[in-house]
Design a protein around this motif. Structure first.
Motif, short mmCIF file in Angstrom:
data_model
loop_
_atom_site.label_atom_id
_atom_site.label_comp_id
_atom_site.label_asym_id
_atom_site.label_seq_id
_atom_site.Cartn_x
_atom_site.Cartn_y
_atom_site.Cartn_z
N MET A 7 4.96 -7.68 29.25
CA MET A 7 5.23 -6.27 28.98
C MET A 7 6.68 -6.07 28.56
N ASN A 8 7.62 -6.71 29.25
CA ASN A 8 9.03 -6.54 28.91
C ASN A 8 9.35 -7.06 27.50
N ALA A 9 8.71 -8.17 27.13
CA ALA A 9 8.93 -8.72 25.78
C ALA A 9 8.38 -7.77 24.73
N LEU A 10 7.21 -7.15 25.02
CA LEU A 10 6.64 -6.20 24.07
C LEU A 10 7.51 -4.95 23.94
N LYS A 11 8.06 -4.49 25.05
CA LYS A 11 8.95 -3.33 24.99
C LYS A 11 10.18 -3.65 24.16
N ASP A 12 10.70 -4.86 24.32
CA ASP A 12 11.85 -5.28 23.52
C ASP A 12 11.49 -5.34 22.04
N LEU A 13 10.29 -5.86 21.75
CA LEU A 13 9.82 -5.93 20.37
C LEU A 13 9.70 -4.54 19.76
N LYS A 58 15.45 -13.48 4.65
CA LYS A 58 15.46 -13.70 3.20
C LYS A 58 14.51 -12.75 2.48
N VAL A 59 13.35 -12.45 3.12
CA VAL A 59 12.33 -11.63 2.45
C VAL A 59 12.33 -10.19 2.97
N ALA A 60 13.36 -9.81 3.73
CA ALA A 60 13.37 -8.49 4.37
C ALA A 60 13.24 -7.34 3.37
N ALA A 61 13.75 -7.51 2.17
CA ALA A 61 13.74 -6.41 1.18
C ALA A 61 12.40 -6.28 0.47
N THR A 62 11.52 -7.29 0.58
CA THR A 62 10.24 -7.26 -0.17
C THR A 62 9.01 -7.32 0.73
N LEU A 63 9.14 -7.84 1.96
CA LEU A 63 7.97 -8.09 2.80
C LEU A 63 7.29 -6.79 3.22
N GLN A 64 5.97 -6.71 2.96
CA GLN A 64 5.19 -5.53 3.30
C GLN A 64 4.16 -5.80 4.40
N ILE A 65 3.66 -7.01 4.47
CA ILE A 65 2.65 -7.36 5.47
C ILE A 65 3.07 -8.65 6.17
N LEU A 66 3.14 -8.61 7.49
CA LEU A 66 3.51 -9.78 8.28
C LEU A 66 2.46 -10.02 9.35
N THR A 67 1.90 -11.21 9.37
CA THR A 67 0.91 -11.60 10.37
C THR A 67 1.42 -12.81 11.15
N LEU A 68 1.54 -12.67 12.45
CA LEU A 68 1.85 -13.78 13.36
C LEU A 68 0.78 -13.77 14.44
N LYS A 69 -0.41 -14.17 14.07
CA LYS A 69 -1.59 -14.01 14.94
C LYS A 69 -1.96 -15.35 15.58
N ASP A 70 -2.21 -15.30 16.91
CA ASP A 70 -2.67 -16.49 17.65
C ASP A 70 -1.75 -17.68 17.41
N CYS A 71 -0.45 -17.43 17.49
CA CYS A 71 0.53 -18.50 17.25
C CYS A 71 1.15 -19.02 18.54
N GLN A 72 0.71 -18.51 19.70
CA GLN A 72 1.22 -18.95 21.01
C GLN A 72 2.74 -18.80 21.11
N ILE A 73 3.25 -17.72 20.53
CA ILE A 73 4.67 -17.44 20.62
C ILE A 73 5.01 -16.98 22.04
N GLN A 74 6.00 -17.60 22.64
CA GLN A 74 6.37 -17.31 24.02
C GLN A 74 7.49 -16.27 24.07
N ASP A 75 7.64 -15.66 25.26
CA ASP A 75 8.70 -14.65 25.43
C ASP A 75 10.07 -15.19 25.07
N SER A 76 10.32 -16.42 25.49
CA SER A 76 11.65 -17.01 25.25
C SER A 76 11.93 -17.21 23.77
N GLN A 77 10.90 -17.31 22.95
CA GLN A 77 11.08 -17.51 21.52
C GLN A 77 11.19 -16.19 20.77
N LEU A 78 10.51 -15.17 21.29
CA LEU A 78 10.39 -13.91 20.55
C LEU A 78 11.74 -13.27 20.28
#
Length: 474
Positions: free
Chosen positions: A391-397, A346-366
Protein backbone atom coordinates in the motif's frame (compact mmCIF):
# COMPACT_ATOMS: atom_id res chain seq x y z
CA UNK A 1 -44.19 3.70 -71.98
CA UNK A 2 -41.42 4.22 -69.46
CA UNK A 3 -38.16 5.88 -70.41
CA UNK A 4 -34.89 4.32 -69.29
CA UNK A 5 -31.49 5.98 -69.05
CA UNK A 6 -28.90 5.30 -71.77
CA UNK A 7 -26.60 3.61 -69.26
CA UNK A 8 -29.42 1.27 -68.19
CA UNK A 9 -30.21 0.40 -71.80
CA UNK A 10 -26.53 -0.33 -72.46
CA UNK A 11 -26.47 -2.57 -69.42
CA UNK A 12 -29.50 -4.51 -70.63
CA UNK A 13 -27.91 -4.88 -74.05
CA UNK A 14 -24.74 -6.24 -72.51
CA UNK A 15 -26.67 -8.70 -70.35
CA UNK A 16 -28.55 -9.87 -73.42
CA UNK A 17 -25.26 -10.58 -75.17
CA UNK A 18 -24.08 -12.47 -72.11
CA UNK A 19 -27.17 -14.65 -71.84
CA UNK A 20 -27.17 -15.44 -75.55
CA UNK A 21 -23.45 -16.17 -75.38
CA UNK A 22 -22.76 -13.68 -78.17
CA UNK A 23 -20.05 -11.98 -76.12
CA UNK A 24 -16.68 -11.78 -77.89
CA UNK A 25 -13.57 -9.68 -77.44
CA UNK A 26 -14.75 -7.60 -80.41
CA UNK A 27 -18.18 -6.85 -78.96
CA UNK A 28 -16.55 -5.98 -75.63
CA UNK A 29 -14.31 -3.44 -77.36
CA UNK A 30 -17.44 -1.66 -78.57
CA UNK A 31 -19.11 -1.44 -75.15
CA UNK A 32 -18.76 1.71 -72.98
CA UNK A 33 -16.66 1.16 -69.88
CA UNK A 34 -19.51 1.95 -67.48
CA UNK A 35 -21.25 -1.26 -68.61
CA UNK A 36 -18.36 -3.55 -67.63
CA UNK A 37 -18.80 -3.75 -63.83
CA UNK A 38 -22.50 -4.65 -64.11
CA UNK A 39 -21.76 -7.14 -66.86
CA UNK A 40 -18.87 -8.64 -64.86
CA UNK A 41 -21.12 -9.09 -61.80
CA UNK A 42 -23.73 -10.77 -63.97
CA UNK A 43 -21.15 -13.16 -65.45
CA UNK A 44 -19.83 -13.89 -61.96
CA UNK A 45 -23.27 -14.67 -60.54
CA UNK A 46 -24.10 -16.90 -63.55
CA UNK A 47 -20.70 -18.65 -63.29
CA UNK A 48 -20.12 -17.74 -66.95
CA UNK A 49 -16.38 -18.39 -66.87
CA UNK A 50 -15.70 -17.89 -70.57
CA UNK A 51 -17.25 -14.42 -70.36
CA UNK A 52 -15.12 -13.59 -67.31
CA UNK A 53 -12.03 -14.67 -69.21
CA UNK A 54 -12.90 -12.35 -72.11
CA UNK A 55 -13.88 -9.42 -69.92
CA UNK A 56 -10.55 -9.44 -68.07
CA UNK A 57 -8.76 -9.02 -71.40
CA UNK A 58 -10.88 -5.96 -72.24
CA UNK A 59 -11.23 -4.59 -68.68
CA UNK A 60 -11.30 -0.78 -69.09
CA UNK A 61 -10.19 0.11 -65.54
CA UNK A 62 -6.77 0.14 -63.92
CA UNK A 63 -8.07 -1.81 -60.91
CA UNK A 64 -10.12 -5.02 -60.68
CA UNK A 65 -11.23 -5.65 -57.03
CA UNK A 66 -12.13 -9.30 -57.54
CA UNK A 67 -11.80 -10.22 -53.85
CA UNK A 68 -14.58 -7.90 -52.72
CA UNK A 69 -16.89 -9.48 -55.31
CA UNK A 70 -16.05 -13.09 -54.41
CA UNK A 71 -15.99 -12.45 -50.62
CA UNK A 72 -14.61 -15.96 -50.16
CA UNK A 73 -12.07 -17.38 -52.64
CA UNK A 74 -13.64 -19.32 -55.53
CA UNK A 75 -11.24 -21.48 -57.52
CA UNK A 76 -13.15 -21.62 -60.83
CA UNK A 77 -13.55 -17.85 -60.91
CA UNK A 78 -9.85 -17.38 -60.18
CA UNK A 79 -8.91 -19.80 -62.92
CA UNK A 80 -11.09 -18.00 -65.47
CA UNK A 81 -9.68 -14.58 -64.57
CA UNK A 82 -6.07 -15.75 -64.61
CA UNK A 83 -6.57 -17.51 -67.95
CA UNK A 84 -7.79 -14.21 -69.34
CA UNK A 85 -4.65 -12.54 -68.05
CA UNK A 86 -2.54 -15.26 -69.65
CA UNK A 87 -3.89 -14.27 -73.05
CA UNK A 88 -2.65 -10.71 -72.47
CA UNK A 89 0.65 -11.71 -70.89
CA UNK A 90 1.47 -13.99 -73.81
CA UNK A 91 1.56 -11.02 -76.20
CA UNK A 92 4.98 -9.46 -76.66
CA UNK A 93 3.56 -5.98 -77.17
CA UNK A 94 0.83 -4.64 -74.91
CA UNK A 95 -2.44 -4.34 -76.85
CA UNK A 96 -4.03 -0.90 -76.83
CA UNK A 97 -7.06 -2.17 -74.91
CA UNK A 98 -4.97 -3.41 -71.95
CA UNK A 99 -5.74 -1.07 -69.06
CA UNK A 100 -5.62 -3.43 -66.06
CA UNK A 101 -2.66 -2.89 -63.73
CA UNK A 102 -3.92 -4.21 -60.38
CA UNK A 103 -5.84 -7.41 -59.61
CA UNK A 104 -6.93 -7.27 -55.97
CA UNK A 105 -7.94 -10.57 -54.34
CA UNK A 106 -8.56 -8.96 -50.94
CA UNK A 107 -12.04 -8.17 -49.69
CA UNK A 108 -11.35 -4.46 -49.26
CA UNK A 109 -13.14 -2.43 -51.95
CA UNK A 110 -16.91 -2.89 -51.95
CA UNK A 111 -17.55 0.69 -53.12
CA UNK A 112 -16.35 -0.07 -56.65
CA UNK A 113 -19.12 -2.59 -57.29
CA UNK A 114 -21.72 -0.53 -55.45
CA UNK A 115 -21.05 2.60 -57.48
CA UNK A 116 -21.05 0.86 -60.84
CA UNK A 117 -23.92 -1.56 -60.15
CA UNK A 118 -26.58 1.08 -60.70
CA UNK A 119 -27.16 1.63 -56.99
CA UNK A 120 -26.03 5.18 -57.63
CA UNK A 121 -27.15 6.89 -60.83
CA UNK A 122 -24.38 7.88 -63.21
CA UNK A 123 -24.59 11.45 -64.34
CA UNK A 124 -23.41 12.56 -67.75
CA UNK A 125 -20.47 14.34 -66.15
CA UNK A 126 -19.45 11.13 -64.36
CA UNK A 127 -19.50 9.18 -67.62
CA UNK A 128 -17.55 11.90 -69.40
CA UNK A 129 -14.95 11.98 -66.64
CA UNK A 130 -14.61 8.20 -66.70
CA UNK A 131 -13.86 8.34 -70.42
CA UNK A 132 -11.17 10.96 -69.87
CA UNK A 133 -9.57 8.85 -67.14
CA UNK A 134 -9.50 5.85 -69.46
CA UNK A 135 -7.28 7.76 -71.87
CA UNK A 136 -5.14 9.71 -69.41
CA UNK A 137 -4.47 7.28 -66.56
CA UNK A 138 -3.64 4.13 -68.47
CA UNK A 139 -0.36 3.09 -70.07
CA UNK A 140 0.11 3.58 -73.77
CA UNK A 141 0.60 0.71 -76.19
CA UNK A 142 3.93 -1.01 -75.70
CA UNK A 143 4.51 0.19 -72.11
CA UNK A 144 3.87 -3.09 -70.34
CA UNK A 145 4.50 -2.88 -66.62
CA UNK A 146 4.35 -5.90 -64.31
CA UNK A 147 0.80 -6.61 -63.22
CA UNK A 148 0.34 -6.30 -59.45
CA UNK A 149 -1.76 -8.95 -57.71
CA UNK A 150 -2.77 -8.10 -54.12
CA UNK A 151 -3.51 -10.80 -51.57
CA UNK A 152 -3.26 -11.13 -47.79
CA UNK A 153 -1.81 -14.41 -46.55
CA UNK A 154 -3.15 -15.86 -43.31
CA UNK A 155 -1.55 -19.29 -42.96
CA UNK A 156 -3.44 -21.19 -40.27
CA UNK A 157 -2.59 -24.61 -41.69
CA UNK A 158 0.67 -26.25 -42.63
CA UNK A 159 -0.20 -26.08 -46.34
CA UNK A 160 -1.85 -23.54 -48.64
CA UNK A 161 -5.53 -23.87 -49.49
CA UNK A 162 -6.45 -24.68 -53.09
CA UNK A 163 -6.90 -21.05 -54.15
CA UNK A 164 -3.65 -19.89 -52.52
CA UNK A 165 -1.81 -22.83 -54.06
CA UNK A 166 -3.19 -22.09 -57.52
CA UNK A 167 -2.30 -18.39 -57.32
CA UNK A 168 1.24 -19.06 -56.06
CA UNK A 169 1.82 -21.69 -58.74
CA UNK A 170 0.53 -19.32 -61.40
CA UNK A 171 2.78 -16.52 -60.14
CA UNK A 172 5.83 -18.81 -60.07
CA UNK A 173 5.78 -19.33 -63.85
CA UNK A 174 5.19 -15.66 -64.66
CA UNK A 175 8.10 -14.01 -62.87
CA UNK A 176 8.81 -10.56 -64.19
CA UNK A 177 5.31 -10.29 -65.64
CA UNK A 178 3.34 -10.39 -62.38
CA UNK A 179 4.29 -9.24 -58.88
CA UNK A 180 2.51 -10.78 -55.90
CA UNK A 181 1.87 -8.02 -53.35
CA UNK A 182 1.06 -9.02 -49.77
CA UNK A 183 0.71 -6.11 -47.36
CA UNK A 184 0.00 -8.52 -44.50
CA UNK A 185 1.51 -11.98 -43.99
CA UNK A 186 0.58 -14.16 -41.00
CA UNK A 187 2.12 -17.58 -40.41
CA UNK A 188 0.59 -19.67 -37.64
CA UNK A 189 1.37 -23.23 -38.70
CA UNK A 190 3.34 -23.44 -41.95
CA UNK A 191 6.77 -25.10 -41.60
CA UNK A 192 9.74 -22.81 -41.98
CA UNK A 193 11.09 -24.32 -45.21
CA UNK A 194 7.68 -24.07 -46.88
CA UNK A 195 7.23 -20.54 -45.59
CA UNK A 196 10.60 -19.49 -47.01
CA UNK A 197 9.66 -20.87 -50.41
CA UNK A 198 6.40 -18.97 -50.28
CA UNK A 199 8.19 -15.71 -49.44
CA UNK A 200 10.26 -16.14 -52.62
CA UNK A 201 7.07 -15.59 -54.62
CA UNK A 202 6.04 -12.45 -52.76
CA UNK A 203 7.31 -9.04 -53.85
CA UNK A 204 9.31 -8.21 -50.70
CA UNK A 205 8.78 -4.43 -50.79
CA UNK A 206 5.03 -4.99 -50.49
CA UNK A 207 5.12 -6.60 -47.04
CA UNK A 208 4.28 -4.08 -44.32
CA UNK A 209 2.93 -6.37 -41.60
CA UNK A 210 4.66 -9.69 -40.84
CA UNK A 211 3.40 -11.94 -38.08
CA UNK A 212 5.07 -15.27 -37.29
CA UNK A 213 3.57 -17.41 -34.52
CA UNK A 214 4.87 -20.91 -34.15
CA UNK A 215 4.13 -23.54 -31.52
CA UNK A 216 7.50 -25.21 -32.03
CA UNK A 217 11.06 -24.07 -32.53
CA UNK A 218 12.24 -22.75 -35.87
CA UNK A 219 15.17 -24.63 -37.35
CA UNK A 220 17.87 -23.13 -39.56
CA UNK A 221 16.62 -19.64 -38.86
CA UNK A 222 19.73 -18.12 -40.37
CA UNK A 223 18.03 -18.61 -43.73
CA UNK A 224 15.05 -16.56 -42.58
CA UNK A 225 16.88 -13.33 -41.74
CA UNK A 226 17.83 -12.48 -45.35
CA UNK A 227 14.12 -12.39 -46.26
CA UNK A 228 13.53 -9.84 -43.53
CA UNK A 229 16.33 -7.71 -44.95
CA UNK A 230 14.52 -7.52 -48.30
CA UNK A 231 11.31 -6.19 -46.73
CA UNK A 232 12.27 -2.54 -47.03
CA UNK A 233 8.75 -1.29 -46.20
CA UNK A 234 8.13 -3.52 -43.17
CA UNK A 235 6.23 -1.50 -40.53
CA UNK A 236 5.11 -4.19 -38.09
CA UNK A 237 7.06 -7.28 -37.03
CA UNK A 238 5.41 -9.79 -34.70
CA UNK A 239 7.55 -12.73 -33.51
CA UNK A 240 5.96 -15.25 -31.16
CA UNK A 241 7.68 -18.61 -30.76
CA UNK A 242 6.70 -21.35 -28.39
CA UNK A 243 3.05 -21.74 -27.46
CA UNK A 244 0.81 -18.69 -27.50
CA UNK A 245 -1.78 -18.54 -24.72
CA UNK A 246 -4.44 -17.49 -27.20
CA UNK A 247 -3.75 -20.36 -29.57
CA UNK A 248 -2.44 -23.24 -27.49
CA UNK A 249 -3.22 -24.52 -24.05
CA UNK A 250 0.17 -25.02 -22.46
CA UNK A 251 3.85 -25.66 -22.98
CA UNK A 252 6.74 -23.62 -24.28
CA UNK A 253 9.64 -24.47 -26.52
CA UNK A 254 13.13 -23.06 -26.90
CA UNK A 255 14.00 -20.74 -29.77
CA UNK A 256 17.24 -18.96 -30.50
CA UNK A 257 16.67 -16.60 -33.45
CA UNK A 258 19.53 -15.90 -35.80
CA UNK A 259 19.17 -12.13 -36.05
CA UNK A 260 22.89 -11.53 -36.51
CA UNK A 261 22.67 -11.44 -40.29
CA UNK A 262 24.80 -8.46 -41.43
CA UNK A 263 22.30 -7.67 -44.20
CA UNK A 264 19.32 -7.38 -41.88
CA UNK A 265 18.06 -3.79 -42.06
CA UNK A 266 14.57 -2.92 -40.84
CA UNK A 267 14.37 0.63 -42.10
CA UNK A 268 10.67 1.46 -41.79
CA UNK A 269 9.62 -0.71 -38.87
CA UNK A 270 7.15 1.10 -36.59
CA UNK A 271 5.99 -1.76 -34.35
CA UNK A 272 8.02 -4.67 -32.94
CA UNK A 273 6.33 -7.45 -30.97
CA UNK A 274 8.45 -10.22 -29.42
CA UNK A 275 6.70 -12.94 -27.43
CA UNK A 276 8.01 -16.09 -25.77
CA UNK A 277 11.42 -15.96 -27.41
CA UNK A 278 13.81 -17.65 -25.03
CA UNK A 279 17.48 -16.64 -25.01
CA UNK A 280 16.59 -13.35 -26.69
CA UNK A 281 19.21 -11.74 -24.45
CA UNK A 282 21.85 -13.21 -26.73
CA UNK A 283 20.43 -11.42 -29.76
CA UNK A 284 18.51 -8.38 -28.55
CA UNK A 285 21.39 -6.00 -29.24
CA UNK A 286 21.67 -7.23 -32.83
CA UNK A 287 17.95 -6.85 -33.39
CA UNK A 288 17.90 -3.29 -32.04
CA UNK A 289 20.87 -2.42 -34.20
CA UNK A 290 18.85 -3.46 -37.27
CA UNK A 291 16.24 -0.78 -36.56
CA UNK A 292 17.33 2.21 -38.60
CA UNK A 293 14.44 4.53 -37.70
CA UNK A 294 12.64 5.15 -34.39
CA UNK A 295 10.00 2.62 -33.38
CA UNK A 296 6.52 3.76 -32.40
CA UNK A 297 5.49 0.61 -30.50
CA UNK A 298 7.64 -1.95 -28.68
CA UNK A 299 5.96 -4.98 -27.09
CA UNK A 300 8.05 -7.56 -25.24
CA UNK A 301 6.31 -10.49 -23.53
CA UNK A 302 7.07 -13.67 -21.59
CA UNK A 303 10.84 -13.45 -21.36
CA UNK A 304 13.70 -12.50 -19.05
CA UNK A 305 15.58 -9.22 -19.32
CA UNK A 306 18.99 -9.01 -17.67
CA UNK A 307 20.66 -5.70 -16.76
CA UNK A 308 22.61 -5.81 -19.99
CA UNK A 309 19.38 -6.09 -22.00
CA UNK A 310 17.92 -3.12 -20.15
CA UNK A 311 21.04 -1.18 -20.96
CA UNK A 312 20.53 -1.90 -24.67
CA UNK A 313 16.92 -0.73 -24.44
CA UNK A 314 17.92 2.53 -22.81
CA UNK A 315 20.77 3.32 -25.22
CA UNK A 316 19.64 2.56 -28.75
CA UNK A 317 18.25 5.53 -30.77
CA UNK A 318 15.59 3.30 -32.32
CA UNK A 319 13.67 3.39 -29.02
CA UNK A 320 14.04 7.11 -28.39
CA UNK A 321 10.61 8.17 -29.71
CA UNK A 322 8.34 5.39 -28.47
CA UNK A 323 4.63 6.11 -28.21
CA UNK A 324 3.89 2.71 -26.67
CA UNK A 325 6.07 0.54 -24.44
CA UNK A 326 4.66 -2.79 -23.26
CA UNK A 327 6.67 -5.09 -20.97
CA UNK A 328 4.46 -8.04 -20.01
CA UNK A 329 5.36 -11.11 -17.97
CA UNK A 330 9.00 -10.03 -17.86
CA UNK A 331 10.87 -11.21 -14.77
CA UNK A 332 12.31 -8.01 -13.30
CA UNK A 333 12.61 -8.74 -9.62
CA UNK A 334 16.42 -8.88 -9.90
CA UNK A 335 16.76 -6.26 -12.65
CA UNK A 336 18.30 -2.85 -12.09
CA UNK A 337 15.33 -0.63 -12.94
CA UNK A 338 17.47 2.51 -13.06
CA UNK A 339 18.14 1.46 -16.65
CA UNK A 340 14.41 1.26 -17.36
CA UNK A 341 14.10 4.67 -15.75
CA UNK A 342 16.72 5.97 -18.19
CA UNK A 343 14.60 4.69 -21.08
CA UNK A 344 11.48 6.37 -19.66
CA UNK A 345 13.35 9.66 -19.37
CA UNK A 346 14.40 9.38 -23.00
CA UNK A 347 10.83 8.80 -24.25
CA UNK A 348 9.07 11.07 -21.73
CA UNK A 349 8.05 13.59 -24.41
CA UNK A 350 6.42 10.98 -26.71
CA UNK A 351 5.27 8.03 -24.58
CA UNK A 352 1.48 7.66 -24.48
CA UNK A 353 0.94 4.08 -23.30
CA UNK A 354 3.08 2.28 -20.72
CA UNK A 355 2.50 -1.31 -19.63
CA UNK A 356 4.49 -2.95 -16.82
CA UNK A 357 2.22 -5.93 -16.23
CA UNK A 358 3.09 -9.09 -14.26
CA UNK A 359 6.76 -8.09 -14.07
CA UNK A 360 7.25 -8.97 -10.36
CA UNK A 361 8.50 -5.47 -9.63
CA UNK A 362 9.28 -5.15 -5.93
CA UNK A 363 8.77 -2.17 -3.62
CA UNK A 364 12.51 -1.65 -3.34
CA UNK A 365 12.79 -1.33 -7.13
CA UNK A 366 9.76 0.85 -7.75
CA UNK A 367 11.22 3.98 -6.16
CA UNK A 368 13.95 4.36 -8.80
CA UNK A 369 11.33 4.43 -11.57
CA UNK A 370 9.12 7.15 -10.11
CA UNK A 371 11.16 10.26 -11.01
CA UNK A 372 11.29 9.18 -14.68
CA UNK A 373 7.60 8.17 -14.68
CA UNK A 374 6.58 11.59 -13.38
CA UNK A 375 8.15 13.17 -16.50
CA UNK A 376 5.95 11.25 -18.98
CA UNK A 377 3.55 14.14 -19.51
CA UNK A 378 1.91 12.63 -22.63
CA UNK A 379 0.92 9.40 -20.91
CA UNK A 380 -2.74 8.47 -21.45
CA UNK A 381 -2.73 4.81 -20.35
CA UNK A 382 -0.70 3.22 -17.54
CA UNK A 383 -0.97 -0.50 -16.73
CA UNK A 384 0.84 -1.65 -13.61
CA UNK A 385 -1.36 -4.54 -12.46
CA UNK A 386 0.04 -7.98 -11.68
CA UNK A 387 2.97 -6.74 -9.58
CA UNK A 388 3.56 -7.42 -5.88
CA UNK A 389 3.23 -3.95 -4.40
CA UNK A 390 2.46 -2.74 -0.88
CA UNK A 391 0.00 0.00 0.00
CA UNK A 392 2.76 2.48 0.88
CA UNK A 393 4.54 1.83 -2.43
CA UNK A 394 1.28 2.40 -4.33
CA UNK A 395 0.66 5.65 -2.46
CA UNK A 396 4.16 6.78 -3.37
CA UNK A 397 3.52 5.82 -7.00
CA UNK A 398 0.22 7.71 -7.16
CA UNK A 399 1.72 10.81 -5.57
CA UNK A 400 4.31 10.94 -8.38
CA UNK A 401 1.62 11.10 -11.09
CA UNK A 402 0.48 14.66 -10.32
CA UNK A 403 1.81 16.06 -13.60
CA UNK A 404 0.30 13.27 -15.70
CA UNK A 405 -2.87 15.21 -16.47
CA UNK A 406 -3.61 13.28 -19.69
CA UNK A 407 -3.93 9.91 -17.95
CA UNK A 408 -7.28 8.47 -18.94
CA UNK A 409 -6.94 4.84 -17.83
CA UNK A 410 -4.88 3.40 -14.96
CA UNK A 411 -4.61 -0.18 -13.70
CA UNK A 412 -2.92 -1.02 -10.39
CA UNK A 413 -2.61 -4.25 -8.39
CA UNK A 414 -4.42 -4.91 -5.15
CA UNK A 415 -1.95 -4.02 -2.37
CA UNK A 416 -0.20 -6.92 -0.65
CA UNK A 417 -1.97 -6.01 2.62
CA UNK A 418 -5.32 -6.96 1.03
CA UNK A 419 -4.28 -10.47 -0.03
CA UNK A 420 -4.81 -13.65 2.01
CA UNK A 421 -2.31 -16.48 2.40
CA UNK A 422 -3.35 -17.94 -0.98
CA UNK A 423 -2.90 -14.64 -2.78
CA UNK A 424 -6.64 -13.99 -3.13
CA UNK A 425 -8.15 -10.57 -2.50
CA UNK A 426 -9.89 -9.99 0.82
CA UNK A 427 -12.53 -7.48 -0.24
CA UNK A 428 -13.29 -6.30 3.27
CA UNK A 429 -9.68 -5.20 3.61
CA UNK A 430 -9.26 -3.93 0.04
CA UNK A 431 -12.27 -1.58 0.03
CA UNK A 432 -11.00 0.89 2.69
CA UNK A 433 -7.45 0.63 1.34
CA UNK A 434 -8.62 1.67 -2.12
CA UNK A 435 -10.57 4.56 -0.66
CA UNK A 436 -7.37 5.78 1.01
CA UNK A 437 -5.42 5.37 -2.22
CA UNK A 438 -8.07 7.43 -3.98
CA UNK A 439 -7.70 10.22 -1.43
CA UNK A 440 -3.94 10.20 -1.99
CA UNK A 441 -4.44 10.46 -5.73
CA UNK A 442 -6.98 13.30 -5.54
CA UNK A 443 -4.52 15.37 -3.59
CA UNK A 444 -2.36 15.65 -6.71
CA UNK A 445 -4.86 15.34 -9.60
CA UNK A 446 -8.35 14.25 -10.59
CA UNK A 447 -8.39 10.70 -12.06
CA UNK A 448 -10.64 9.62 -14.92
CA UNK A 449 -10.74 5.82 -15.09
CA UNK A 450 -8.81 3.83 -12.52
CA UNK A 451 -8.89 0.18 -11.50
CA UNK A 452 -7.16 -1.29 -8.47
CA UNK A 453 -7.38 -5.03 -7.93
CA UNK A 454 -8.12 -8.10 -10.07
CA UNK A 455 -9.04 -7.57 -13.72
CA UNK A 456 -11.74 -8.39 -14.58
CA UNK A 457 -13.42 -7.91 -11.22
CA UNK A 458 -14.47 -11.35 -9.90
CA UNK A 459 -17.49 -9.79 -8.17
CA UNK A 460 -19.09 -7.70 -10.92
CA UNK A 461 -17.15 -8.68 -14.04
CA UNK A 462 -16.10 -5.10 -14.83
CA UNK A 463 -13.28 -4.44 -17.28
CA UNK A 464 -11.06 -1.36 -17.46
CA UNK A 465 -12.66 -0.30 -20.73
CA UNK A 466 -15.83 0.63 -18.90
CA UNK A 467 -16.22 4.32 -18.07
CA UNK A 468 -16.11 4.36 -14.31
CA UNK A 469 -14.26 6.87 -12.14
CA UNK A 470 -13.05 4.42 -9.52
CA UNK A 471 -13.86 0.76 -9.37
CA UNK A 472 -15.40 -0.23 -6.02
CA UNK A 473 -16.85 -3.66 -5.36
CA UNK A 474 -17.66 -5.45 -2.15
Amino acid sequence: MSLQSPSRLLGLAGQSLLRKQFLTIFTLDELPREVFPLLFMEAFSMRHYEALKLMVQAWPFIHLPLGSLMKTPHLETLQAVLKGLDTLLAQKVCPGRWKLQVLDLRDVDENFWTIWSGARALSCSTVAMSKRQTVEDCPRMGECKPLRMFINLCLKKSTLDECQSYVCGWIHYRRGLVHLWCNKVQNYSMPTSTFRNLLKRVYPDSIQDLEVRRKCSLNKTGKFAPYLSQMSNLHKLFLAFGYDDELYESGQQQFVPDLDCPFLCLSYLKMLYIRKVNNIKEHLEHLLRCLKNPLGRFIFCHAYLADRDMEYLSQYPSLSQLKELHLIDILMWTTNLELLGALLEKVAATLQILTLKDCQIQDSQLGVLLPALSLCSQLTNFYFHGNETSMNALKDLLSHTGRLSKLGLELYPAPLESLDSRGHVNWEILTPIRAELMRTLREVRQPKRIFSGPVPCPSCGSWPSEKVDFHLCS
